[in-house]
Design an enzyme around this catalytic site. Structure first.
Site, PDB file in Angstrom:
ATOM      1  N   ARG A 176       0.835  -1.206   0.000  1.00  0.00           N
ATOM      2  CA  ARG A 176       0.000   0.000   0.000  1.00  0.00           C
ATOM      3  C   ARG A 176       0.869   1.254   0.000  1.00  0.00           C
ATOM      4  O   ARG A 176       0.560   2.232  -0.683  1.00  0.00           O
ATOM      5  CB  ARG A 176      -0.939   0.015   1.205  1.00  0.00           C
TER       6      ARG A 176
ATOM      7  N   CYS B 175      -0.736   6.341   9.013  1.00  0.00           N
ATOM      8  CA  CYS B 175      -1.093   5.041   8.424  1.00  0.00           C
ATOM      9  C   CYS B 175      -2.215   5.288   7.437  1.00  0.00           C
ATOM     10  O   CYS B 175      -2.159   6.238   6.664  1.00  0.00           O
ATOM     11  CB  CYS B 175      -1.491   4.051   9.519  1.00  0.00           C
TER      12      CYS B 175
END
Length: 279
Positions: A179, A237
């Site tokens: 990601r 995050c």
């Protein structure tokens, strides 16, 4: 100074009848927001209360926020009171994901001056130790000592944008490497990472049993990662949740860590999407 961090299942069992102890079950699943509460009702640590990431540890998502913005200080103060958490309360928080969710509750609570620890290994470790669970729903005893909430460790979107010129801190992303590299994005409108950020997936803080690695091993790994970094670290995050796990791990290793960009990639991706739409 490093913050209080972890407690073992054996340590929790020894203190479970202690007055002024509040145990919080923070299990949460991104693809099924009801599953955590449902599993709590099936079985949880005795006397534990359920705390909902989506509704109690976060405010409503907006067009400009990340997925899990912080609740207003007034709202979170009320939540703490409803959960029976006051200035002298000791809190233990757990999940079943190695602390991935519990660390968000820990980060929100510890900056209020509350004595709070994360159960190492969570519910699986509790059950593996042979300790009992109970079913049903526990009702909290409301605290009449309200905590005045603030978020001194919060880093905003504006802070991150200004840092491109000010260069006051180094960003560190807790998402999985694919990601971070923009190779696997199914949740946010733009893939990738904030320019200049480093990557340390929070899962690297855990051993094969889903428990925290030893403080000495974490210290070795984090020291090596940050060997050439001179600025303070700001953690982020996807939505300001697992970033807190890196903060937790750093403190468990005896290193200072506090600041989280809560909007994280889910907010920054919206910013990038708006800019792309304007082109």
């Amino acid at each position: 100074m490093a913050l209080p961090t972890m407690i073992s299942a054996t340590q929790l069992q020894a203190m479970i009848d202690q007055p002024d102890l509040v145990i919080l079950d923070s299990r949460f699943y991104l693809t099924d927001h009801d599953k955590g509460r449902e599993l709590y009702e099936v079985g949880h640590i005795p006397s534990a209360l359920f705390v909902d990431l989506h509704h109690q540890l976060a405010g409503p998502e907006t067009a400009l926020s990340g997925r899990h913005p912080l609740p207003s200080p007034e709202t979170f103060s009320s939540t703490l009171s409803q959960l029976g958490v006051g200035p002298s309360t000791q809190v233990i928080v757990y999940d079943d994901m190695g602390g991935a969710i519990a660390s968000r509750a820990w980060w929100m609570l510890v900056q209020q001056g509350i004595e709070v620890s994360v159960l190492d290994g969570g519910l699986p470790a509790w059950q593996a130790a042979g300790f009992m669970v109970e079913a049903g729903v526990n009702e909290a005893t409301k605290s009449d000592q309200r905590i005045e909430v603030s978020y001194p460790w919060l880093i905003s979107e504006d802070d991150v944008a200004a840092n491109f010129e000010a260069d006051r801190f180094q960003l560190l992303d807790a998402r999985a490497e694919d990601r971070f590299q923009g190779e696997n994005e199914t949740m946010d409108p733009v893939a990738g990472h904030i320019p200049g950020a480093m990557n340390r997936p929070f899962s690297r803080n855990l051993n094969e049993k889903g428990e925290m690695k030893t403080p000495s091993l974490l210290l070795e790994e984090w020291t090596q990662l940050l060997e050439h970094v001179e600025q303070p670290i700001v953690y982020y995050c996807g939505s300001g949740v697992t970033a807190c796990h890196n903060v937790l791990a750093m403190n468990y290793a005896g290193l200072e860590a506090k600041h989280v960009y809560v909007g994280s990639w889910s907010q920054w991706a919206k910013r990038m999407h708006r800019k792309l739409s304007e082109c």
